[in-house]
Design a protein around this motif. Structure first.
Motif, mmCIF file in Angstrom:
data_model
loop_
_atom_site.group_PDB
_atom_site.id
_atom_site.type_symbol
_atom_site.label_atom_id
_atom_site.label_comp_id
_atom_site.label_asym_id
_atom_site.label_seq_id
_atom_site.Cartn_x
_atom_site.Cartn_y
_atom_site.Cartn_z
ATOM 1 N N SER A 82 0.822 -1.215 0.000
ATOM 2 C CA SER A 82 0.000 0.000 0.000
ATOM 3 C C SER A 82 0.853 1.261 0.000
ATOM 4 O O SER A 82 0.450 2.291 -0.551
ATOM 5 N N VAL A 83 2.043 1.199 0.605
ATOM 6 C CA VAL A 83 2.950 2.353 0.575
ATOM 7 C C VAL A 83 3.565 2.511 -0.819
ATOM 8 O O VAL A 83 3.711 3.628 -1.328
ATOM 9 N N GLN A 84 3.926 1.396 -1.447
ATOM 10 C CA GLN A 84 4.513 1.446 -2.792
ATOM 11 C C GLN A 84 3.486 1.827 -3.848
ATOM 12 O O GLN A 84 3.800 2.562 -4.792
ATOM 13 N N ILE A 85 2.264 1.328 -3.696
ATOM 14 C CA ILE A 85 1.211 1.563 -4.691
ATOM 15 C C ILE A 85 -0.010 2.116 -3.961
ATOM 16 O O ILE A 85 -0.978 1.391 -3.709
ATOM 17 N N PRO A 86 -0.008 3.392 -3.597
ATOM 18 C CA PRO A 86 -1.121 3.963 -2.813
ATOM 19 C C PRO A 86 -2.356 4.252 -3.659
ATOM 20 O O PRO A 86 -2.705 5.388 -3.931
ATOM 21 N N VAL A 87 -3.016 3.178 -4.110
ATOM 22 C CA VAL A 87 -4.260 3.294 -4.860
ATOM 23 C C VAL A 87 -5.335 2.507 -4.119
ATOM 24 O O VAL A 87 -5.051 1.741 -3.203
ATOM 25 N N ALA A 88 -6.577 2.677 -4.550
ATOM 26 C CA ALA A 88 -7.712 2.105 -3.825
ATOM 27 C C ALA A 88 -7.953 0.634 -4.133
ATOM 28 O O ALA A 88 -8.872 0.042 -3.584
ATOM 29 N N GLY A 89 -7.136 0.032 -4.980
ATOM 30 C CA GLY A 89 -7.421 -1.327 -5.432
ATOM 31 C C GLY A 89 -7.036 -2.435 -4.496
ATOM 32 O O GLY A 89 -7.422 -3.587 -4.699
ATOM 33 N N GLY A 90 -6.245 -2.150 -3.456
ATOM 34 C CA GLY A 90 -5.875 -3.194 -2.512
ATOM 35 C C GLY A 90 -5.215 -4.379 -3.193
ATOM 36 O O GLY A 90 -4.345 -4.236 -4.052
ATOM 37 N N ALA A 91 -5.621 -5.595 -2.804
ATOM 38 C CA ALA A 91 -5.015 -6.815 -3.321
ATOM 39 C C ALA A 91 -5.135 -6.921 -4.835
ATOM 40 O O ALA A 91 -4.255 -7.494 -5.488
ATOM 41 N N PHE A 92 -6.200 -6.384 -5.418
ATOM 42 C CA PHE A 92 -6.364 -6.421 -6.868
ATOM 43 C C PHE A 92 -5.184 -5.731 -7.557
ATOM 44 O O PHE A 92 -4.566 -6.284 -8.481
ATOM 45 N N SER A 93 -4.841 -4.533 -7.112
ATOM 46 C CA SER A 93 -3.743 -3.791 -7.724
ATOM 47 C C SER A 93 -2.396 -4.438 -7.430
ATOM 48 O O SER A 93 -1.520 -4.514 -8.309
ATOM 49 N N TYR A 94 -2.193 -4.919 -6.203
ATOM 50 C CA TYR A 94 -0.913 -5.502 -5.822
ATOM 51 C C TYR A 94 -0.595 -6.739 -6.671
ATOM 52 O O TYR A 94 0.540 -6.927 -7.118
ATOM 53 N N LEU A 95 -1.598 -7.594 -6.877
ATOM 54 C CA LEU A 95 -1.378 -8.817 -7.651
ATOM 55 C C LEU A 95 -1.317 -8.534 -9.146
ATOM 56 O O LEU A 95 -0.625 -9.231 -9.888
ATOM 57 N N ARG A 96 -2.020 -7.497 -9.606
ATOM 58 C CA ARG A 96 -1.993 -7.176 -11.032
ATOM 59 C C ARG A 96 -0.617 -6.686 -11.473
ATOM 60 O O ARG A 96 -0.176 -7.000 -12.572
ATOM 61 N N VAL A 97 0.056 -5.913 -10.620
ATOM 62 C CA VAL A 97 1.388 -5.434 -10.988
ATOM 63 C C VAL A 97 2.458 -6.508 -10.777
ATOM 64 O O VAL A 97 3.581 -6.359 -11.253
ATOM 65 N N THR A 98 2.119 -7.605 -10.083
ATOM 66 C CA THR A 98 3.109 -8.643 -9.785
ATOM 67 C C THR A 98 2.934 -9.875 -10.656
ATOM 68 O O THR A 98 3.881 -10.302 -11.339
ATOM 69 N N PHE A 99 1.758 -10.455 -10.652
ATOM 70 C CA PHE A 99 1.531 -11.729 -11.339
ATOM 71 C C PHE A 99 0.645 -11.617 -12.576
ATOM 72 O O PHE A 99 0.377 -12.614 -13.238
ATOM 73 N N GLY A 100 0.149 -10.450 -12.887
ATOM 74 C CA GLY A 100 -0.651 -10.306 -14.089
ATOM 75 C C GLY A 100 -2.120 -10.050 -13.819
ATOM 76 O O GLY A 100 -2.596 -10.127 -12.679
ATOM 77 N N GLU A 101 -2.827 -9.764 -14.898
ATOM 78 C CA GLU A 101 -4.198 -9.301 -14.791
ATOM 79 C C GLU A 101 -5.149 -10.341 -14.203
ATOM 80 O O GLU A 101 -6.007 -10.013 -13.379
ATOM 81 N N PHE A 102 -4.996 -11.605 -14.610
ATOM 82 C CA PHE A 102 -5.983 -12.589 -14.186
ATOM 83 C C PHE A 102 -5.934 -12.836 -12.687
ATOM 84 O O PHE A 102 -6.975 -12.905 -12.029
ATOM 85 N N LEU A 103 -4.733 -12.996 -12.125
ATOM 86 C CA LEU A 103 -4.654 -13.228 -10.679
ATOM 87 C C LEU A 103 -5.145 -12.011 -9.906
ATOM 88 O O LEU A 103 -5.769 -12.148 -8.849
ATOM 89 N N GLY A 104 -4.872 -10.807 -10.433
ATOM 90 C CA GLY A 104 -5.419 -9.613 -9.795
ATOM 91 C C GLY A 104 -6.934 -9.609 -9.822
ATOM 92 O O GLY A 104 -7.593 -9.315 -8.817
ATOM 93 N N TYR A 105 -7.491 -9.951 -10.991
ATOM 94 C CA TYR A 105 -8.951 -10.034 -11.124
ATOM 95 C C TYR A 105 -9.520 -11.121 -10.209
ATOM 96 O O TYR A 105 -10.553 -10.925 -9.557
ATOM 97 N N PHE A 106 -8.832 -12.262 -10.138
ATOM 98 C CA PHE A 106 -9.279 -13.373 -9.296
ATOM 99 C C PHE A 106 -9.344 -12.946 -7.832
ATOM 100 O O PHE A 106 -10.325 -13.226 -7.129
ATOM 101 N N ALA A 107 -8.294 -12.242 -7.375
ATOM 102 C CA ALA A 107 -8.279 -11.764 -5.994
ATOM 103 C C ALA A 107 -9.366 -10.729 -5.765
ATOM 104 O O ALA A 107 -10.074 -10.759 -4.754
ATOM 105 N N GLY A 108 -9.507 -9.782 -6.712
ATOM 106 C CA GLY A 108 -10.521 -8.745 -6.556
ATOM 107 C C GLY A 108 -11.927 -9.306 -6.505
ATOM 108 O O GLY A 108 -12.761 -8.865 -5.698
ATOM 109 N N ALA A 109 -12.208 -10.303 -7.348
ATOM 110 C CA ALA A 109 -13.535 -10.912 -7.362
ATOM 111 C C ALA A 109 -13.830 -11.631 -6.045
ATOM 112 O O ALA A 109 -14.952 -11.579 -5.530
#
Length: 545
Positions: A82-109
Motif C-alpha cells: 500500500s505504501v509502494q502503490i497507494p491506490v484504492a485497489g488493494g489486493a487487486f492492484s498488488y497482484l496485477r502489478v506482480t503476477f498479471g491481470e488474471f490473478l489480480g482479477y481473481f483476488a478482486g472478485a
C-alpha cells in the motif's frame, strides 16, 4: 492474462480513468479508527463462546493471539504494497502489478464476494442484537417468514435492508464524514468493550480459568483449531489499504493505520476472551449470546440489553467500513475495464465512487433480505485467506525478482516448496495419526526459508523514504504457511462452493473481461498517438470515438 502494469501506471494512467480524483482528507487516526471499526464487529460475539466451550477452553485467548499473529503478518505484507502503490485497489492492484491481470482479477472478485456476503450476513445479525437490546428473545419475530422458500432463505429481514440502504446513502455523501461517524461509533464501542472487560475481571473468578481441566483442556490442538475459527474476527484490516488514495500522508498513515489497528484489536480480543472465561466456567458458556448469558449468571440481567445495544453499534461501524472498502475495490476493477467502466467513475463534488457504492449497496441489501449468516460464513473465510496467501507470495516475488533482468526460477521454486511444506504440515495435523510429519515439514519450511534468505539477494534495498517489512522473507513466509494451514481447517463444502464461484468468475473473465481490457488498451494507444503527433494527418478510428 499475464500482462502486468507498473506501479507508476497504476498511480497515474489507470487512476485517471475515474475522471475526478478522490479527496485526500484522511489522517492516521482516521485509519486506525476505520481498522478498529472494520474488525470490532460481530466476530468476537459469535466465535468466542463457541470456541471456548467446544475447542480451546479457557485458552481461547491464546487462540486469539495466534490468529492475531497471522493477521499481523498478513497486514505487514499489505502495508508495504500500500505504501509502494497507494491506490484504492488493494489486493487487486498488488497482484496485477506482480503476477498479471488474471490473478489480480481473481483476488478482486473474491474480495468483493467476501465483502458483499459478509456484509449481508452481518446486517442480518444486526437485527438479532437489536432485538436483544429491546429485550426480545426471538429475533425471527422481527422477520417475515415466507412459506415455499428453502430453509435458510425463507425469513425476510427488512430491518437489515433498511440499515444497508441508509449506510449506502451516507457513504455516497463523503468519505471524511463517514469516517467521522465511524470514529464516534468506534469510541462508544471501545468503551462498551471496556465495560465488559472490567466487569469480567472484577466479578469473575481466576479459578474458572484453571478448573476443572486446566487452562488448555484440549491441548495445543485445541488452541490451534480455535485460532482457525476466531480468525474470522480479524477480517477487515485489509479494508484500510483501500483508502490509500484518500490519505494526506500515505507513507506514515498507512503503516500506523493497518498495523496499529491489528495490534489494538488483538489486545482487546484477548481481554474479552479472558473476561468471559473468568465469569463462567468454559463448559457452562452459552453457545449463543455468550456474553449476555454470562452477565445473567453473575446477576446482571440488565447487562444483556447493554450487550445487545453495544454489539448493534459495533455491527454498524463494521458495516460502514466494509461498505466503504467494497466500493473502492469495485471502482479500481472498473478502471481496469474488467467490469463495466461506469462503475469506476468518481463523483466530482463528493469525491466518492458513487456508482460502485450504490450498485454494491443494492446487491448487499438484496442478499441480506433472505440469506442466513451460517450459509456464507465459510466461503467468506476461504476466499479471504486465499487472497492473503497470494499477497504474501506477491511480496516475496516483488522483493527478490527484477523483471526482465533476473530469472524468477529460484523465487518461484521457493514459493512452491513453501506451499508444499505448508500443505504437508496441515495434512499431518488433520489426520492426527502422522505426528512425524509435523516436525519434518516444519523443519523443512525453516530450512528452505533460511537457505533462500542467504542465497537469493533482494532486487533492491528500496528508497530510504519507503516503508518495508523487516526481517524478510520470514514474515511473508510464515504468513503463507499460516494461511494455508488455516484454509485446510475449513469444511469440504466450503471448497465445493468456492470451486463453483471460481468457475463463474473465470467464465466471466474469458467472455468479457479480457476483451474489454484489450480494447481499452488499444483505445489509449490510439489516443496517445494522436496527442503525440497533432500536426500529422491521422484519420480517426473506432478507438477515437
Amino acid at each position: 492474462m499475464l500482462a502486468t502494469w507498473t506501479p507508476d501506471q497504476e498511480l497515474n494512467q489507470v487512476r485517471q480513468r475515474s475522471g475526478a480524483d478522490m479527496k485526500r482528507k484522511l489522517k492516521w487516526y482516521d485509519l486506525v479508527a476505520l481498522g478498529l471499526g472494520g474488525m470490532l464487529g460481530v466476530g468476537v460475539f459469535v466465535t468466542t463462546g463457541h470456541v471456548a466451550r467446544y475447542t480451546s477452553g479457557p485458552s481461547v485467548f491464546i487462540s486469539y493471539i495466534i490468529a492475531g499473529i497471522s493477521a499481523l503478518l498478513s497486514s505487514l505484507c499489505y502495508t508495504e504494497f500500500s505504501v509502494q502503490i497507494p491506490v484504492a485497489g488493494g489486493a487487486f492492484s498488488y497482484l496485477r502489478v506482480t503476477f498479471g491481470e488474471f490473478l489480480g482479477y481473481f483476488a478482486g472478485a473474491n474480495i468483493l464476494l467476501e465483502y458483499v456476503l459478509s456484509n449481508a450476513a452481518v446486517a442480518r445479525s444486526f437485527t438479532e442484537y437489536l432485538c436483544s437490546a429491546f429485550g426480545v428473545t426471538d429475533p425471527n419475530s422481527w422477520r417475515i417468514e415466507v412459506h415455499g422458500l428453502p430453509e435458510g432463505y425463507n425469513k425476510l429481514d427488512f430491518t437489515a435492508v433498511a440499515v444497508v440502504l441508509l449506510l449506502t446513502l451516507c457513504l455516497c455523501h463523503s468519505t471524511k464524514e463517514s469516517s467521522i461517524l465511524n470514529l464516534v461509533m468506534t469510541i462508544f464501542h471501545v468503551v462498551f468493550f471496556g465495560f465488559i472487560i472490567i466487569s469480567g475481571f472484577c466479578y469473575g473468578k481466576v479459578d474458572n480459568l484453571v478448573k476443572p481441566k486446566g487452562l488448555a483442556p484440549n491441548g495445543i490442538r485445541g488452541m490451534l483449531d480455535g485460532a482457525a475459527v476466531v480468525y474470522f474476527s480479524y477480517i477487515g484490516y485489509d479494508t484500510v489499504s483501500t483508502f490509500a488514495e484518500e490519505i494526506e500522508n500515505p507513507l506514515v498513515s498507512l503503516p500506523v493505520g493497518i498495523v496499529g489497528s491489528v495490534l489494538i484489536v488483538t489486545g482487546i480480543y484477548c481481554l474479552m476472551a479472558l473476561a468471559l472465561c473468568m465469569m463462567v466456567p468454559y463448559q457452562q458458556i452459552a453457545e449463543t449470546a455468550s456474553y449476555s448469558m454470562a452477565f445473567e449468571r453473575i446477576g446482571w440481567k440488565w447487562a444483556g440489553n447493554v450487550v445487545g445495544a453495544g454489539a448493534s453499534l459495533g455491527i454498524l461501524a463494521s458495516l460502514l467500513v466494509a461498505m466503504l472498502g467494497q466500493a473502492r475495490y469495485l471502482c479500481v476493477i472498473g478502471r481496469a475495464r474488467l467490469v463495466p467502466s461506469w462503475l469506476s467513475k468518481v463523483h466530482p463534488s463528493t469525491g466518492t465512487p458513487l456508482n460502485a457504492t450504490i450498485f454494491l449497496g443494492l446487491c448487499t441489501a438484496l442478499i441480506s433480505l433472505f440469506t442466513d449468516m451460517e450459509i456464507v460464513i465459510e466461503i467468506i473465510s476461504i476466499g479471504t485467506l486465499l487472497v492473503f496467501y497470494l499477497v504474501a507470495n506477491a511480496l516475496i516475488y516483488q522483493k527478490y525478482v527484477i523483471v526482465g533482468k533476473s530469472r524468477p526460477l529460484r523465487t518461484l521454486s521457493f514459493l512452491f516448496l513453501l506451499t508444499s511444506t505448508a500443505v504437508g504440515f496441515s495434512v499431518s495435523w488433520k489426520t492426527k495419526r502422522k505426528w512425524w510429519g509435523l516436525p519434518v515439514f516444519g523443519g523443512i519450511m525453516i530450512f528452505v526459508t533460511a537457505l533462500f534468505q542467504y542465497t537469493v539477494v533482494p532486487n533492491s534495498a528500496g528508497r530510504p523514504s519507503e516503508w518495508s517489512v523487516p526481517l524478510m522473507p520470514w514474515p511473508a513466509a510464515i504468513s503463507i504457511f499460516l494461511n494455508v494451514f488455516l484454509m485446510t481447517t475449513l469444511q469440504v463444502l466450503s471448497f465445493e462452493r468456492f470451486a463453483i464461484w471460481t468457475c463463474l468468475i473465470t467464465v466471466f473473465y474469458v467472455l468479457y473481461g479480457v476483451h474489454s481490457t484489450f480494447e481499452a488498451e488499444e483505445m489509449e494507444v490510439e489516443i496517445t498517438a494522436v496527442n503525440q503527433a497533432p500536426n500529422l494527418d491521422i484519420q480517426p478510428t473506432k478507438f477515437d470515438v
